[in-house]
Scaffold this active site. Sequence first.
Site, PDB file in Angstrom:
ATOM      1  CG  ASP A  44      81.654  79.330  37.003  1.00  0.00           C
ATOM      2  OD1 ASP A  44      82.259  79.189  38.087  1.00  0.00           O
ATOM      3  OD2 ASP A  44      81.294  78.389  36.308  1.00  0.00           O
ATOM      4  CB  CYS A 135      85.465  73.926  43.580  1.00  0.00           C
ATOM      5  SG  CYS A 135      84.841  74.619  42.030  1.00  0.00           S
ATOM      6  CE1 TYR A 163      80.523  71.950  37.166  1.00  0.00           C
ATOM      7  CE2 TYR A 163      78.695  73.236  36.324  1.00  0.00           C
ATOM      8  CZ  TYR A 163      80.041  73.078  36.537  1.00  0.00           C
ATOM      9  OH  TYR A 163      80.923  74.049  36.114  1.00  0.00           O
ATOM     10  CD  GLU A 205      82.401  76.243  45.565  1.00  0.00           C
ATOM     11  OE1 GLU A 205      81.373  76.198  44.866  1.00  0.00           O
ATOM     12  OE2 GLU A 205      83.534  76.459  45.103  1.00  0.00           O
TER      13      GLU A 205
END
Length: 222
Positions: A44, A135, A163, A205
Amino acid sequence: MAFSTDAWQRNARLIDTIQEMDFNRALSAGTLERDVFKYYVIQDSLYLAGYARALAAAGVKAPDSEAMLTFTGSAQEAIQVERALHASYFEKFGIDPAQVQAAEPSPTCLAYTSYMLGLAETAGYAELVAAILPCFWVYWEVGKRIDAEAGPDNPYRAWIDTYADESFGEAVQAVIRHVDRAAEAAGPDTVAAMHHAFMRSTQYEWMFWDAAWRREDWPVKP
């Protein structure tokens, strides 16, 4: 119908599949193996370096100052927030920063970032921001669902909180508004390209989380 609503509906089955992936279910339960998450965090970090450049490129291509501020600000925030989050996990999981510096992107990570940066070089603003949106949006939806299911002692709580946070949701909504405005000003061919870009990034994703679950590596090495 707004572009974002249409794009989400077209990709609903794929997005539902992402929510149910082994990686995300184990993350929600707090049972995700440490080595799998370590792999994910390192990849990531590599991905976000490319994603921040795509965001910055969207800011350069933006048709007005509001959009320019949104995307250049998102590029800066992506680097700052993710660096802080990753740094905490590097320490917690014993990841040497030198190991991250020496890491190579997985085939999926390289493909995703190359796709995004290719659009940054060759595509117009509307197509690029449509590719950027998944994203943001998919992570927010995944984060919210996991937040609703995970316990307070989940070892990945910092990731979940990032998130599922309201401020991240506000950033997602801002990007959605700019993508919808771009579609409203675009012709049919550009809107079709936007839908393709949104779909392709959503596929990536899925592939990124799947690659982390499998700890994907290059099948042939020198």
